[in-house]
Structures are given as C-alpha cells and as structure tokens.
Design a protein around this motif. Structure first.
Motif, PDB file in Angstrom:
ATOM      1  N   GLU A 256       1.091  -4.229   9.110  1.00 20.19           N
ATOM      2  CA  GLU A 256       0.956  -2.779   8.988  1.00 20.19           C
ATOM      3  C   GLU A 256       2.155  -2.256   8.213  1.00 20.19           C
ATOM      4  O   GLU A 256       3.198  -1.935   8.774  1.00 20.19           O
ATOM      5  CB  GLU A 256       0.880  -2.124  10.366  1.00 20.19           C
ATOM      6  CG  GLU A 256      -0.386  -2.425  11.133  1.00 20.19           C
ATOM      7  CD  GLU A 256      -1.620  -1.843  10.456  1.00 20.19           C
ATOM      8  OE1 GLU A 256      -1.515  -0.739   9.868  1.00 20.19           O
ATOM      9  OE2 GLU A 256      -2.670  -2.495  10.484  1.00 20.19           O
ATOM     10  N   LYS A 258       3.103  -0.052   4.301  1.00 17.62           N
ATOM     11  CA  LYS A 258       2.547   0.686   3.166  1.00 17.62           C
ATOM     12  C   LYS A 258       3.420   0.505   1.923  1.00 17.62           C
ATOM     13  O   LYS A 258       4.609   0.184   2.020  1.00 17.62           O
ATOM     14  CB  LYS A 258       2.427   2.178   3.490  1.00 17.62           C
ATOM     15  CG  LYS A 258       1.283   2.535   4.433  1.00 17.62           C
ATOM     16  CD  LYS A 258       1.210   4.048   4.612  1.00 17.62           C
ATOM     17  CE  LYS A 258      -0.074   4.471   5.315  1.00 17.62           C
ATOM     18  NZ  LYS A 258      -0.197   3.918   6.663  1.00 17.62           N
ATOM     19  N   ARG A 274      -6.576   1.769  -0.609  1.00 12.89           N
ATOM     20  CA  ARG A 274      -6.072   3.131  -0.810  1.00 12.89           C
ATOM     21  C   ARG A 274      -5.509   3.777   0.453  1.00 12.89           C
ATOM     22  O   ARG A 274      -4.883   4.825   0.377  1.00 12.89           O
ATOM     23  CB  ARG A 274      -7.164   3.994  -1.434  1.00 12.89           C
ATOM     24  CG  ARG A 274      -7.470   3.529  -2.858  1.00 12.89           C
ATOM     25  CD  ARG A 274      -8.289   4.474  -3.653  1.00 12.89           C
ATOM     26  NE  ARG A 274      -8.418   3.987  -5.032  1.00 12.89           N
ATOM     27  CZ  ARG A 274      -9.111   4.579  -5.967  1.00 12.89           C
ATOM     28  NH1 ARG A 274      -9.755   5.711  -5.702  1.00 12.89           N
ATOM     29  NH2 ARG A 274      -9.183   4.070  -7.188  1.00 12.89           N
ATOM     30  N   ASN A 275      -5.713   3.169   1.604  1.00 13.42           N
ATOM     31  CA  ASN A 275      -5.066   3.666   2.820  1.00 13.42           C
ATOM     32  C   ASN A 275      -3.662   3.087   2.980  1.00 13.42           C
ATOM     33  O   ASN A 275      -2.837   3.648   3.692  1.00 13.42           O
ATOM     34  CB  ASN A 275      -5.905   3.316   4.055  1.00 13.42           C
ATOM     35  CG  ASN A 275      -7.177   4.134   4.126  1.00 13.42           C
ATOM     36  OD1 ASN A 275      -7.229   5.265   3.657  1.00 13.42           O
ATOM     37  ND2 ASN A 275      -8.222   3.562   4.715  1.00 13.42           N
ATOM     38  N   GLN A 276      -3.423   1.948   2.318  1.00 20.29           N
ATOM     39  CA  GLN A 276      -2.114   1.291   2.441  1.00 20.29           C
ATOM     40  C   GLN A 276      -1.200   1.556   1.243  1.00 20.29           C
ATOM     41  O   GLN A 276       0.000   1.328   1.326  1.00 20.29           O
ATOM     42  CB  GLN A 276      -2.297  -0.229   2.595  1.00 20.29           C
ATOM     43  CG  GLN A 276      -2.931  -0.652   3.912  1.00 20.29           C
ATOM     44  CD  GLN A 276      -4.453  -0.587   3.863  1.00 20.29           C
ATOM     45  OE1 GLN A 276      -5.056  -0.577   2.787  1.00 20.29           O
ATOM     46  NE2 GLN A 276      -5.069  -0.530   5.025  1.00 20.29           N
ATOM     47  N   VAL A 278       0.055   4.491  -1.233  1.00 20.48           N
ATOM     48  CA  VAL A 278       0.093   5.951  -1.325  1.00 20.48           C
ATOM     49  C   VAL A 278       0.702   6.361  -2.667  1.00 20.48           C
ATOM     50  O   VAL A 278       1.848   6.014  -2.972  1.00 20.48           O
ATOM     51  CB  VAL A 278       0.924   6.550  -0.169  1.00 20.48           C
ATOM     52  CG1 VAL A 278       0.919   8.072  -0.243  1.00 20.48           C
ATOM     53  CG2 VAL A 278       0.404   6.052   1.176  1.00 20.48           C
TER      54      VAL A 278
END
Length: 399
Positions: A256, A258, A274-276, A278
């Motif tokens: 987890e 980013k 695209r959630n990880q 930014v």
C-alpha cells in the motif's frame, strides 16, 4: 569606460518559466542582485521552447522581475526542413556531420538575430555575458558574437549533441566555464580535453525553508507512504520509466504505497493504477515545499542532470532520495552525502524502495545526512565567491 553589468543569456526567462537551467539562472541572478551586483537578463520572447506548443510569446520587450531587468528579443522561429530532421537523426545516431552542417542545425535551436545584434552593439557596456545552457542557438551564436566577454554555465549532459565539434570549439573560445558539479566538469574534460578553462562553481544554493507536510496531506487527501516525483514529466527525464517501474513494484509487492507526480508536462497513467498514482500537475511553491515535507521518499530518475535542484529541495526537507545510478551527477551527490540510494534497473529499484519503506529510522537518517551535505557544500557565499573568481580569471587573460 568598461561596463560593470553582468548579463545572463538564457533562451527564455520569466516568472512562469520552468526548467532546470531557467530556474538555476533565476536563482543565481536574484542572489547576485540581492548582494548589489549589477545584473541583467538578455533573452528571447519565447514562453515554451517546444515548436509545436511554443506559439505564445512574452509581450513585454523589457520587464523588471524581482528587481532584475529582463530584455527580450524576438525568437526567430525558422521552419524545420527535411534537411534539419536528417541532420538531427544523424547527430542522435552518432554519425559524422560536417562542421558547416552542425552550424546550420544549430541555427534552428532557438536563436534571435535581434539579440545577437544587441550583443554586438552593446558589448562595451557590459562586464561579462554568461550564457546558459550550452545547447541553444542563443548560446552558440552569442558566444561567437562576443567571445572576449563570454562565460558559460553549460548544464552539460552525456548526450550525442555534446559530442559535436561546434560545442567543443565553443567550450575553448569562452573566457571561463562554470560547472555545477565535479562530474559535469569531468565529462567536459573527457569530451573536449583537459585544458578547458573551467571551475566548479556550484550552480545554485537554497535557503532553509519551512514546510507543512500535514497540510499537504490534508489538502490532497493523502494517507500512508508515498514516493514523490517533481519536475518536467517527459521521456528525457525518465518519467515514463518511473511510472512503469512503480506499476511493476505494485504488482510484485502488493504494498500500500502511492506515487505522487507534480510538475509540468503530461504523463500517461495506466487505467488500472490510477488509484495508486496521483497526478497533481503544476504546484505553486508553497504546495511543492509541503509535498517534499510530506513525502516518504523523493525519486529523481533522470540520467541527464548537471546539478539537480530536486535533490536539494528534498534534502532541505530531510527526505531521502532515490536516483538513477546511470546519472553521474545525482549518484555522486547520493554517494557523497549518504542521503539516499540508487537503482540501475527494475530489480534494484524494487530492492531500494523496499529498504526505504521498511527501515524508517535509516530513511530519516539519510534525509538528515542529505541536508547536512547540502548546507556544507552548497551555500551562496561559496557560489558567489567562485563565480567572481571565474570572472576575474577570465579578465586577467584578456589583459
């Protein structure tokens, strides 16, 4: 009577202009101005140097920015012919190109007849002309116009263009060369000979700043660890490589974490990540500084650096840096400071990121060492002193 003004000659200059050489120029000029040096900027009216995008021009031929007079001259936007593109391909492929054809190619690299004419008419009113960086028509043709008062901050990279004969001759014709780092000077001497009249000046320094990482995390809804990239998002800076390596890392590690991207330009992010990953785009100065303070690690994947302000900004926030091992300059900084790690391929990227995420105490110690190295080796007092020494050495040769 000899002029006392020192003119800096970059291809473009303005409050909104981003890019390593342009930012370095602005920082150095404004620092000299604050210390009482009479300085000016002589440049073109270009806003963006990309020929497809760069249609916008600065409207003011003369502007004062933070106390520094900026004189702009029209950019001669020549049409890029088939001949130019053939020469470009030959240069990139390392093939032989005659000297006259090299000069023809260089005429198309952001030049301004108005600027050159001004240099010729007004040379006696200036103490020196400092051209930056090496790879533009404003620099090559400007040096040819006023060689007796020319100095160069090359921002040199190990690339095919640097091997051209026109730039070897230019390096030998100026009164002095101001390098940002020892690896950059070593590269120049390998390419152009050990007798280059150069000195490591240091480029720029940063004053310590206050930053609020929690504010940044709150504004952008960021929780947990994240890897930060700031700067131009483009292939020459290895941004696509970083995105690819990070996606591979997520797939292989299941962690987890980013990746936060900030800066100019566009970057392609795979839909499934695209959630990880930014993309924040361009950040104002306060937000950028807060981003450094909030980051777990800052990554600088570029292999074309002569100084790397990104590392400086990160280390002032006591954040460790992960750099590409094929970049002599950033690896030099990291090895000397102990302020981070480097990678050479995906496996070493994965290993280095694992270590940084798993060892918070070691990570924080790296960040502190990076800051100590920066404050010891890159101060404005040292840089201004070395800058003055190069000018005086050049003037002594002129008699």
């Amino acid at each position: 009577m000899r002029g006392e003004k020192v003119a800096f000659v970059p291809p473009r200059y303005g409050r909104t202009v981003v890019g390593g050489a342009e930012v370095l120029t602005r920082m150095l000029v404004e620092e000299l101005h604050s210390r009482g040096w009479p300085v000016e900027i002589l440049t073109t009216d270009a806003v963006d140097l990309n020929r497809r995008e760069g249609k916008e021009r600065f409207s003011d031929p003369v502007e004062v920015i933070n106390g520094v007079t900026v004189r702009r001259f029209p950019w001669d936007r020549t049409r890029l012919t088939r001949r130019f593109h053939r020469l470009e391909r030959r240069i990139v492929e390392g093939k032989r190109v005659s000297f006259s054809r090299q000069e023809f190619w260089c005429r198309s690299l952001v030049c301004s007849e108005g600027l050159l004419s001004y240099l010729e008419r007004n040379a006696e009113h200036y103490r020196a002309f400092v051209f930056i960086p090496y790879l533009f028509g404003t620099t090559y043709w400007g040096v040819k116009t006023v060689p007796e008062k020319s100095y160069l901050i090359p921002c040199l990279h190990d690339e095919p263009y640097a091997r051209l004969e026109i730039f070897r001759r230019m390096m030998h014709s100026v009164r002095g060369v101001m390098f940002n780092t020892p690896p950059e000077m070593e590269l120049a001497r390998r390419l152009y000979g050990p007798d280059i009249a150069g000195k490591v000046v240091g480029g720029a320094a940063l004053y310590p700043y206050h930053a609020d990482g929690e504010r940044f995390r709150h504004i952008y809804s960021l929780k947990g660890d994240f890897l930060l990239y700031t700067g131009r998002r483009e292939k020459p800076k290895n941004t696509p490589l970083l995105v690819r390596y990070f996606c591979n890392y997520l797939e292989n590690s299941g962690r987890e974490v980013k990746l936060v991207l900030a800066g100019s330009g566009t970057v392609e992010i795979p839909m499934s990540f695209r959630n990880q990953i930014v993309d924040l785009g361009y950040l104002e100065e306060r937000d950028k500084r807060d981003a450094y303070a909030a980051a777990t690690v800052v990554c600088q994947p570029s292999v074309r650096e002569s100084l790397s302000l990104v590392l400086m900004e990160a280390w002032l926030a006591e954040v460790p840096c992960l750099v590409h091992g094929d970049c002599a300059v950033t690896r030099y900084h990291v090895e000397r400071s102990g302020g981070g790690l480097w990678f050479e391929d995906y496996p070493t990227f994965h290993e280095a990121l694992d270590f940084l995420l798993d060892h918070p105490e070691a990570r924080r110690a790296m960040g502190r060492r990076g800051k100590e190295y920066l404050l010891e080796n890159y101060t404005w007092d040292l840089i201004v002193q070395r800058f003055q020494e190069v000018l005086e050495e050049g003037e002594s040769k002129r008699g």
